[in-house]
Design a protein around this motif. Structure first.
Motif, PDB file in Angstrom:
ATOM      1  N   GLY A 156      32.974  50.357  37.099  1.00 15.72           N
ATOM      2  CA  GLY A 156      33.392  49.305  37.845  1.00 15.72           C
ATOM      3  C   GLY A 156      34.317  49.958  39.002  1.00 15.72           C
ATOM      4  N   GLY A 157      33.922  49.726  40.179  1.00 11.71           N
ATOM      5  CA  GLY A 157      34.583  50.403  41.068  1.00 11.71           C
ATOM      6  C   GLY A 157      36.021  49.762  41.381  1.00 11.71           C
ATOM      7  N   ALA A 158      36.024  48.507  41.228  1.00  8.54           N
ATOM      8  CA  ALA A 158      37.365  47.652  41.283  1.00  8.54           C
ATOM      9  C   ALA A 158      38.037  47.549  39.784  1.00  8.54           C
ATOM     10  CB  ALA A 158      37.258  46.353  42.108  1.00  8.54           C
ATOM     11  N   MET A 159      37.126  47.180  38.963  1.00 13.15           N
ATOM     12  CA  MET A 159      37.816  46.522  37.736  1.00 13.15           C
ATOM     13  C   MET A 159      36.654  46.588  36.446  1.00 13.15           C
ATOM     14  SD  MET A 159      38.905  42.418  37.106  1.00 13.15           S
ATOM     15  CE  MET A 159      39.717  42.698  38.679  1.00 13.15           C
ATOM     16  N   ALA A 160      37.104  47.097  35.367  1.00 18.01           N
ATOM     17  CA  ALA A 160      36.331  47.234  34.148  1.00 18.01           C
ATOM     18  C   ALA A 160      37.039  46.236  33.122  1.00 18.01           C
ATOM     19  CB  ALA A 160      36.530  48.802  33.641  1.00 18.01           C
ATOM     20  N   LEU A 161      36.065  45.492  32.619  1.00 13.83           N
ATOM     21  CA  LEU A 161      36.331  44.435  31.543  1.00 13.83           C
ATOM     22  C   LEU A 161      35.727  44.722  30.326  1.00 13.83           C
ATOM     23  CD1 LEU A 161      36.000  41.234  33.808  1.00 13.83           C
ATOM     24  CD2 LEU A 161      38.021  42.558  33.474  1.00 13.83           C
ATOM     25  N   LEU A 162      36.329  45.361  29.433  1.00  9.85           N
ATOM     26  CA  LEU A 162      35.670  45.882  28.203  1.00  9.85           C
ATOM     27  C   LEU A 162      36.210  45.347  26.835  1.00  9.85           C
ATOM     28  CD1 LEU A 162      36.733  49.544  29.453  1.00  9.85           C
ATOM     29  CD2 LEU A 162      34.226  48.343  29.823  1.00  9.85           C
ATOM     30  N   ALA A 163      35.135  44.775  26.152  1.00  8.95           N
ATOM     31  CA  ALA A 163      35.415  43.819  24.822  1.00  8.95           C
ATOM     32  C   ALA A 163      34.924  44.807  23.847  1.00  8.95           C
ATOM     33  CB  ALA A 163      34.860  42.650  25.013  1.00  8.95           C
ATOM     34  N   TYR A 164      35.460  45.832  23.187  1.00  9.72           N
ATOM     35  CA  TYR A 164      34.970  46.472  22.280  1.00  9.72           C
ATOM     36  C   TYR A 164      35.529  46.087  20.807  1.00  9.72           C
ATOM     37  CZ  TYR A 164      34.062  49.892  25.852  1.00  9.72           C
ATOM     38  OH  TYR A 164      33.597  50.511  27.025  1.00  9.72           O
ATOM     39  N   GLY A 165      34.797  44.648  20.424  1.00 10.26           N
ATOM     40  CA  GLY A 165      35.206  43.926  19.318  1.00 10.26           C
ATOM     41  C   GLY A 165      36.166  42.856  19.564  1.00 10.26           C
ATOM     42  N   GLY A 166      36.895  42.826  20.577  1.00  9.92           N
ATOM     43  CA  GLY A 166      37.949  42.015  21.052  1.00  9.92           C
ATOM     44  C   GLY A 166      37.391  40.973  22.037  1.00  9.92           C
ATOM     45  N   THR A 167      38.259  40.209  22.642  1.00 10.53           N
ATOM     46  CA  THR A 167      38.114  39.236  23.608  1.00 10.53           C
ATOM     47  C   THR A 167      38.647  39.595  24.875  1.00 10.53           C
ATOM     48  OG1 THR A 167      38.169  37.520  21.685  1.00 10.53           O
ATOM     49  CG2 THR A 167      38.117  36.877  24.000  1.00 10.53           C
ATOM     50  N   VAL A 168      37.753  39.481  25.948  1.00  7.84           N
ATOM     51  CA  VAL A 168      38.064  39.720  27.343  1.00  7.84           C
ATOM     52  C   VAL A 168      37.662  38.821  28.111  1.00  7.84           C
ATOM     53  CG1 VAL A 168      38.059  41.306  29.307  1.00  7.84           C
ATOM     54  CG2 VAL A 168      38.034  42.384  26.825  1.00  7.84           C
ATOM     55  N   GLU A 169      38.493  37.838  28.601  1.00  7.07           N
ATOM     56  CA  GLU A 169      38.134  36.532  29.200  1.00  7.07           C
ATOM     57  C   GLU A 169      39.019  36.142  30.151  1.00  7.07           C
ATOM     58  OE1 GLU A 169      37.608  33.419  26.021  1.00  7.07           O
ATOM     59  OE2 GLU A 169      35.460  33.963  25.826  1.00  7.07           O
ATOM     60  N   PRO A 170      39.292  37.009  31.407  1.00  3.90           N
ATOM     61  CA  PRO A 170      40.013  36.883  32.274  1.00  3.90           C
ATOM     62  C   PRO A 170      39.429  35.539  33.258  1.00  3.90           C
ATOM     63  CG  PRO A 170      38.633  38.555  32.966  1.00  3.90           C
ATOM     64  CD  PRO A 170      38.420  38.346  31.482  1.00  3.90           C
ATOM     65  N   VAL A 171      40.564  34.761  33.981  1.00  6.09           N
ATOM     66  CA  VAL A 171      40.201  33.937  35.078  1.00  6.09           C
ATOM     67  C   VAL A 171      40.602  34.782  36.516  1.00  6.09           C
ATOM     68  CG1 VAL A 171      40.742  31.869  35.971  1.00  6.09           C
ATOM     69  CG2 VAL A 171      40.748  31.994  33.581  1.00  6.09           C
ATOM     70  N   ILE A 172      39.458  34.628  37.082  1.00  3.97           N
ATOM     71  CA  ILE A 172      39.670  35.269  38.705  1.00  3.97           C
ATOM     72  C   ILE A 172      39.309  34.414  39.726  1.00  3.97           C
ATOM     73  CG2 ILE A 172      39.155  37.327  40.228  1.00  3.97           C
ATOM     74  CD1 ILE A 172      38.082  38.830  37.547  1.00  3.97           C
ATOM     75  N   GLU A 173      40.286  33.970  40.525  1.00  2.00           N
ATOM     76  CA  GLU A 173      40.144  32.943  41.562  1.00  2.00           C
ATOM     77  C   GLU A 173      40.696  33.317  42.940  1.00  2.00           C
ATOM     78  OE1 GLU A 173      41.702  29.723  39.875  1.00  2.00           O
ATOM     79  OE2 GLU A 173      43.740  30.227  39.344  1.00  2.00           O
ATOM     80  N   GLN A 174      39.813  32.816  43.637  1.00  2.00           N
ATOM     81  CA  GLN A 174      40.399  32.960  45.234  1.00  2.00           C
ATOM     82  C   GLN A 174      40.604  34.185  45.615  1.00  2.00           C
ATOM     83  OE1 GLN A 174      43.783  30.318  45.598  1.00  2.00           O
ATOM     84  NE2 GLN A 174      42.359  28.236  45.729  1.00  2.00           N
ATOM     85  N   SER A 175      39.804  35.323  45.116  1.00  2.00           N
ATOM     86  CA  SER A 175      40.146  36.639  45.407  1.00  2.00           C
ATOM     87  C   SER A 175      38.955  37.394  46.080  1.00  2.00           C
ATOM     88  CB  SER A 175      40.087  37.328  43.964  1.00  2.00           C
ATOM     89  OG  SER A 175      41.265  36.673  43.370  1.00  2.00           O
ATOM     90  N   LEU A 176      38.864  38.402  46.405  1.00  2.00           N
ATOM     91  CA  LEU A 176      38.100  39.433  47.485  1.00  2.00           C
ATOM     92  C   LEU A 176      37.962  40.687  46.657  1.00  2.00           C
ATOM     93  CD1 LEU A 176      36.437  39.945  50.076  1.00  2.00           C
ATOM     94  CD2 LEU A 176      38.412  40.694  50.797  1.00  2.00           C
ATOM     95  N   PHE A 177      36.780  41.209  46.849  1.00  2.00           N
ATOM     96  CA  PHE A 177      36.266  42.403  46.368  1.00  2.00           C
ATOM     97  C   PHE A 177      35.288  42.973  47.421  1.00  2.00           C
ATOM     98  CE2 PHE A 177      36.975  40.170  42.398  1.00  2.00           C
ATOM     99  CZ  PHE A 177      37.705  40.999  41.440  1.00  2.00           C
ATOM    100  N   ARG A 178      36.068  44.392  48.045  1.00  2.00           N
ATOM    101  CA  ARG A 178      35.199  44.727  49.198  1.00  2.00           C
ATOM    102  C   ARG A 178      35.328  46.055  49.175  1.00  2.00           C
ATOM    103  NH1 ARG A 178      37.419  45.995  54.031  1.00  2.00           N
ATOM    104  NH2 ARG A 178      39.268  44.812  53.616  1.00  2.00           N
ATOM    105  N   GLY A 179      34.357  46.710  49.554  1.00  2.00           N
ATOM    106  CA  GLY A 179      34.242  48.043  49.744  1.00  2.00           C
ATOM    107  C   GLY A 179      34.646  48.923  48.568  1.00  2.00           C
ATOM    108  N   ASN A 180      34.288  48.638  47.401  1.00  2.00           N
ATOM    109  CA  ASN A 180      34.469  49.515  46.037  1.00  2.00           C
ATOM    110  C   ASN A 180      33.080  49.909  45.520  1.00  2.00           C
ATOM    111  OD1 ASN A 180      37.527  48.097  45.534  1.00  2.00           O
ATOM    112  ND2 ASN A 180      36.226  46.398  45.707  1.00  2.00           N
ATOM    113  N   ALA A 181      33.456  51.199  45.129  1.00  2.00           N
ATOM    114  CA  ALA A 181      32.199  52.012  44.389  1.00  2.00           C
ATOM    115  C   ALA A 181      32.439  52.253  43.296  1.00  2.00           C
ATOM    116  CB  ALA A 181      32.222  53.170  45.641  1.00  2.00           C
ATOM    117  N   GLY A 182      31.437  52.268  42.457  1.00  2.00           N
ATOM    118  CA  GLY A 182      31.307  52.338  40.864  1.00  2.00           C
ATOM    119  C   GLY A 182      30.038  53.085  40.432  1.00  2.00           C
ATOM    120  N   THR A 183      30.246  53.764  39.496  1.00  2.00           N
ATOM    121  CA  THR A 183      29.075  54.326  38.857  1.00  2.00           C
ATOM    122  C   THR A 183      28.174  53.403  38.122  1.00  2.00           C
ATOM    123  OG1 THR A 183      29.693  56.648  38.447  1.00  2.00           O
ATOM    124  CG2 THR A 183      27.870  55.978  37.125  1.00  2.00           C
ATOM    125  N   ASN A 184      28.968  52.254  37.393  1.00  2.00           N
ATOM    126  CA  ASN A 184      28.196  51.260  37.054  1.00  2.00           C
ATOM    127  C   ASN A 184      29.106  49.958  37.342  1.00  2.00           C
ATOM    128  OD1 ASN A 184      26.261  52.635  34.878  1.00  2.00           O
ATOM    129  ND2 ASN A 184      28.305  53.313  34.288  1.00  2.00           N
TER     130      ASN A 184
END
Length: 201
Positions: free
Chosen positions: A47-75
């Motif tokens: 994730g160029g901007a953000m990685a959300l990784l649930a390895y057995g646990g819970t990852v449930e973020p709320v993302i609102e009114q936001s911009l992701f621009r010009g990021n670069a990631g392998t995956n």
């Protein structure tokens, strides 16, 4: 709560370029609320901007009114969503724009991968716009949605636009053993309501 910040210039060879949200273990949880954020010009492996990784646990973020621009990631050019070991990774994106992000592999804007029984990666997209994202040598110019080895992957796209994205295979959405639901949305190349491309969900 993270509200009103610009995250830029992050560089991470392991996780997300701007933010990594990790829940490792059954009792672990990482579910922040992010509002009015800008993730611009970050670079990361997962994730160029953000990685959300649930390895057995819970990852449930709320993302609102936001911009992701010009990021670069392998995956995942902007976001990488991953559930493994019975984890749940279900981010909720509302009124978010993902524009001009680049991925070397799957998901020019976002790559979602669930692996193994009892794991789930089912992002929710409401009023989200994906434009001009590119998967350079992979699949899913905007989205790559994958569920493997019995995992659940049932994303919801509602009131969402996918247009002008590009990939080696599946310019807008790539689906592999996932069951997305798409409602009231505009997907370039889908054929429209009459001749809907069933491979998109």
């Amino acid at each position: 709560v993270i509200d009103g910040f610009i995250v830029t210039g992050g560089d991470n060879n392991n996780g997300g370029g701007g933010l990594t949200c990790l829940a490792q273990g059954a009792s672990a949880e990482c579910s922040p609320r992010l509002a009015r954020m800008q993730f611009v010009g970050n670079r990361g492996f997962s994730g160029g901007a953000m990685a959300l990784l649930a390895y057995g646990g819970t990852v449930e973020p709320v993302i609102e009114q936001s911009l992701f621009r010009g990021n670069a990631g392998t995956n995942g050019g902007a976001l990488f969503v991953n559930a493994d070991g019975g984890g749940r990774a279900n981010p909720d994106l509302t009124n978010v724009t993902l524009h001009g992000n680049r991925s070397n592999n799957g998901g020019g804007a976002l790559s979602s991968l669930a692996y193994g029984n009892a794991s789930e990666a089912s992002p929710y997209f409401r009023g989200v716009t994906f434009t001009d994202n590119v998967s350079l040598a992979g699949v899913g110019g905007a989205l790559a949605l994958v569920g493997l080895n019995g995992a659940a992957s049932a994303p919801l796209l509602q009131g969402t636009i996918l247009w002008g994205n590009d990939a080696t295979w599946a310019d807008q959405i790539y689906v592999d053993a996932a069951t997305p639901t798409i409602r009231a949305s505009v997907v370039q190349g889908s054929g429209g309501s009459v001749a809907w491309d069933g491979t998109l969900g």
